[in-house]
Every structure is written in structure tokens, then in C-alpha cells.
Design an enzyme around this catalytic site. Structure first.
Site, PDB file in Angstrom:
ATOM      1  N   ASN A  29       0.827  -1.205   0.000  1.00 49.98           N
ATOM      2  CA  ASN A  29       0.000   0.000   0.000  1.00 49.98           C
ATOM      3  C   ASN A  29       0.864   1.259   0.000  1.00 49.98           C
ATOM      4  OD1 ASN A  29      -1.634  -2.242   0.927  1.00 49.98           O
ATOM      5  ND2 ASN A  29      -3.184  -0.735   1.466  1.00 49.98           N
ATOM      6  N   GLU A  79      -2.920  -0.082  -4.197  1.00 52.01           N
ATOM      7  CA  GLU A  79      -2.305  -1.308  -3.688  1.00 52.01           C
ATOM      8  C   GLU A  79      -1.668  -2.076  -4.829  1.00 52.01           C
ATOM      9  OE1 GLU A  79      -4.780  -3.710  -1.248  1.00 52.01           O
ATOM     10  OE2 GLU A  79      -5.948  -2.010  -0.511  1.00 52.01           O
ATOM     11  N   TYR A  91       7.931  -3.262   4.082  1.00 56.09           N
ATOM     12  CA  TYR A  91       7.289  -2.074   4.688  1.00 56.09           C
ATOM     13  C   TYR A  91       8.356  -1.008   4.922  1.00 56.09           C
ATOM     14  CZ  TYR A  91       3.138  -4.881   5.740  1.00 56.09           C
ATOM     15  OH  TYR A  91       2.007  -5.657   5.652  1.00 56.09           O
ATOM     16  N   ARG A 104      -9.577  -3.630 -15.766  1.00 60.00           N
ATOM     17  CA  ARG A 104     -11.034  -3.763 -15.554  1.00 60.00           C
ATOM     18  C   ARG A 104     -11.469  -2.911 -14.363  1.00 60.00           C
ATOM     19  NH1 ARG A 104     -11.918  -6.930 -11.018  1.00 60.00           N
ATOM     20  NH2 ARG A 104     -10.118  -8.141 -10.346  1.00 60.00           N
TER      21      ARG A 104
HETATM   22  P1  ADP Z   1      -1.202  -4.857   4.265  1.00 61.70           P
HETATM   23  O1  ADP Z   1      -2.656  -4.846   4.641  1.00 61.70           O
HETATM   24  O2  ADP Z   1      -0.303  -4.348   5.368  1.00 61.70           O
HETATM   25  O3  ADP Z   1      -0.946  -4.151   2.961  1.00 61.70           O
HETATM   26  P2  ADP Z   1      -0.801  -7.381   2.826  1.00 61.70           P
HETATM   27  O4  ADP Z   1      -1.334  -8.702   3.269  1.00 61.70           O
HETATM   28  O5  ADP Z   1      -1.463  -6.746   1.645  1.00 61.70           O
HETATM   29  O6  ADP Z   1      -0.818  -6.401   4.093  1.00 61.70           O
HETATM   30  O7  ADP Z   1       0.766  -7.555   2.553  1.00 61.70           O
HETATM   31  C1  ADP Z   1       1.480  -6.498   1.989  1.00 61.70           C
HETATM   32  C2  ADP Z   1       2.965  -6.516   2.299  1.00 61.70           C
HETATM   33  O8  ADP Z   1       3.558  -7.739   1.871  1.00 61.70           O
HETATM   34  C3  ADP Z   1       3.699  -5.436   1.518  1.00 61.70           C
HETATM   35  O9  ADP Z   1       3.667  -4.174   2.184  1.00 61.70           O
HETATM   36  C4  ADP Z   1       5.115  -6.013   1.410  1.00 61.70           C
HETATM   37  O10 ADP Z   1       5.900  -5.591   2.507  1.00 61.70           O
HETATM   38  C5  ADP Z   1       4.906  -7.526   1.472  1.00 61.70           C
HETATM   39  N1  ADP Z   1       5.079  -8.220   0.158  1.00 61.70           N
HETATM   40  C6  ADP Z   1       5.771  -9.379   0.023  1.00 61.70           C
HETATM   41  N2  ADP Z   1       5.758  -9.795  -1.257  1.00 61.70           N
HETATM   42  C7  ADP Z   1       5.029  -8.887  -1.957  1.00 61.70           C
HETATM   43  C8  ADP Z   1       4.668  -8.787  -3.347  1.00 61.70           C
HETATM   44  N3  ADP Z   1       5.048  -9.711  -4.263  1.00 61.70           N
HETATM   45  N4  ADP Z   1       3.915  -7.711  -3.729  1.00 61.70           N
HETATM   46  C9  ADP Z   1       3.524  -6.802  -2.815  1.00 61.70           C
HETATM   47  N5  ADP Z   1       3.833  -6.846  -1.491  1.00 61.70           N
HETATM   48  C10 ADP Z   1       4.590  -7.875  -1.049  1.00 61.70           C
HETATM   49 MG    MG Z   2      -2.065  -4.589   1.170  1.00 65.46          MG
END
Ligand code: ADP
Ligand code: MG
Length: 169
Positions: A29, A79, A91, A104
Site C-alpha cells: 500500500n 495497492e 514495509y 477492468r
Molecule cells: P497490508 O494490509 O499491510 O498491505 P498485505 O497482506 O497486503 O498487508 O501484505 C502487503 C505486504 O507484503 C507489503 O507491504 C510487502 O511488505 C509484502 N510483500 C511481500 N511480497 C510482496 C509482493 N510480491 N507484492 C507486494 N507486497 C509484497
Molecule cells: Mg495490502
């Protein structure tokens, strides 16, 4: 959409914890600073393009632009699912993205399976479309090689096309 390709860069923040990772499709995000500068003609929906974390490699991505529940759906969220398996979360790192095309609109799904299938179709479509020469070109844009380390608000060192586009909004 006149704003495409659209370049964006900013810090990866914690999301709303909607469990994207549990679905096997984590989404990084963007911070408010990035979302706030999104041009009005970039509507909600699913986009595809290129992304890189820090000064890392440039990978294909799909991005969902939606209404952010945290702000009672008055503000958009961005996202990005990077199509690559990372060893660790990122992060706090700087994510650089270029959105090149639209897949889409957003829609709701009757089941989790249907949602996952839709996202996997988006990923396949993104992978294919990004092989077009006009899109491959953007992977090599100097926007990605000029990725800064924080602090972010340093003035650009050279006026590349992409920086001009990015700063033009
Ligand atoms: P959040 O609600 O905190 O965004 P997510 O379940 O969407 O949690 O996980 C997002 C986090 O996963 C990202 O901020 C990043 O640190 C980590 N991440 C690991 N692999 C990926 C990827 N291939 N694409 C995006 N984020 C990834
Ligand atoms: Mg996320």
C-alpha cells in the site's frame, strides 16, 4: 485515460489488514502522499505496469485502485501486487511504479475462490500485455534507475521525461 503511463513513487505503509497475503496475493500500500497526487481521471479499478522496490529489479505488477475504508471511502487507495516472490516484507521501503494500462473496473465477488480467480486472471493479462514493445520500453525508463533513497523530497538531479511527467501532476 490521458494520464497513462502514470509514474508514482513513495513509501510502503501498512494496509488495512484485509489479509491479501493470506490469499497469496500481498499488496503493497502506498502512503497518503502518493494517493493524494493521483490525477482525477485515474479511476478505481485494476491496472498493470512495472514496479521496483528501493533500487531493486523492475518487475511486472498489477495495481488495484479502490476506495479506502479507513477514510470512509472518500479517498482512494493504491495497492500494488508485485509479480515476484520476495524473501521478506518491504514495509517502509520506497516503491516505484509506472501504471501503463487498465484491465477492468472493481467489482464484488460471490466467493473468495471467484475473487482469487479474477486476480489470477488479471496477473496473466498483465504478464502478457507487458510483453508488448511499447510497454517493455517503460521497464527500462530512467525513472527506475534514478530511484532515490529516503529522504524523498530531494530535488531531481536530472530532468528525465518521467520525472517531468510525474512532477507535471
Ligand atoms: P497490508 O494490509 O499491510 O498491505 P498485505 O497482506 O497486503 O498487508 O501484505 C502487503 C505486504 O507484503 C507489503 O507491504 C510487502 O511488505 C509484502 N510483500 C511481500 N511480497 C510482496 C509482493 N510480491 N507484492 C507486494 N507486497 C509484497
Ligand atoms: Mg495490502
Amino acid at each position: 485515460m490521458k494520464s497513462l503511463p502514470y509514474f508514482s513513487r513513495g513509501e510502503v505503509i501498512r494496509g488495512f489488514g484485509r489479509g491479501s497475503k493470506e490469499l497469496g496475493i500481498p499488496t503493497a500500500n502506498f502512503s497518503d502522499a502518493v494517493v493524494d497526487t493521483l490525477p482525477g481521471d485515474i479511476g478505481t479499478g485494476i491496472y498493470y505496469g512495472w514496479a521496483c522496490v528501493g533500487n531493486g529489479e523492475v518487475y511486472k505488477m498489477v495495481m488495484s485502485i479502490g476506495w479506502n475504508p479507513y477514510y470512509k471511502n472518500t479517498k482512494k487507495s493504491m495497492e500494488t501486487h508485485v509479480i515476484h516472490t520476495f524473501k521478506e516484507d518491504f514495509y517502509g521501503e520506497i516503491l516505484s511504479c509506472v501504471m501503463v494500462g487498465y484491465i477492468r473496473p472493481e467489482r464484488s465477488y460471490s466467493s473468495l475462490e471467484a475473487l482469487i480467480e479474477a486476480i489470477n486472471n488479471d496477473i496473466e493479462e498483465a504478464k502478457m500485455k507487458l510483453e508488448l514493445p511499447e510497454h517493455l520500453k517503460l521497464r527500462d525508463d530512467n525513472f527506475f534507475t534514478s530511484a532515490p533513497s529516503p529522504p524523498l523530497d530531494l530535488p531531481p538531479t536530472s530532468a528525465s521525461t518521467s520525472q517531468t511527467i510525474m512532477n507535471g501532476h
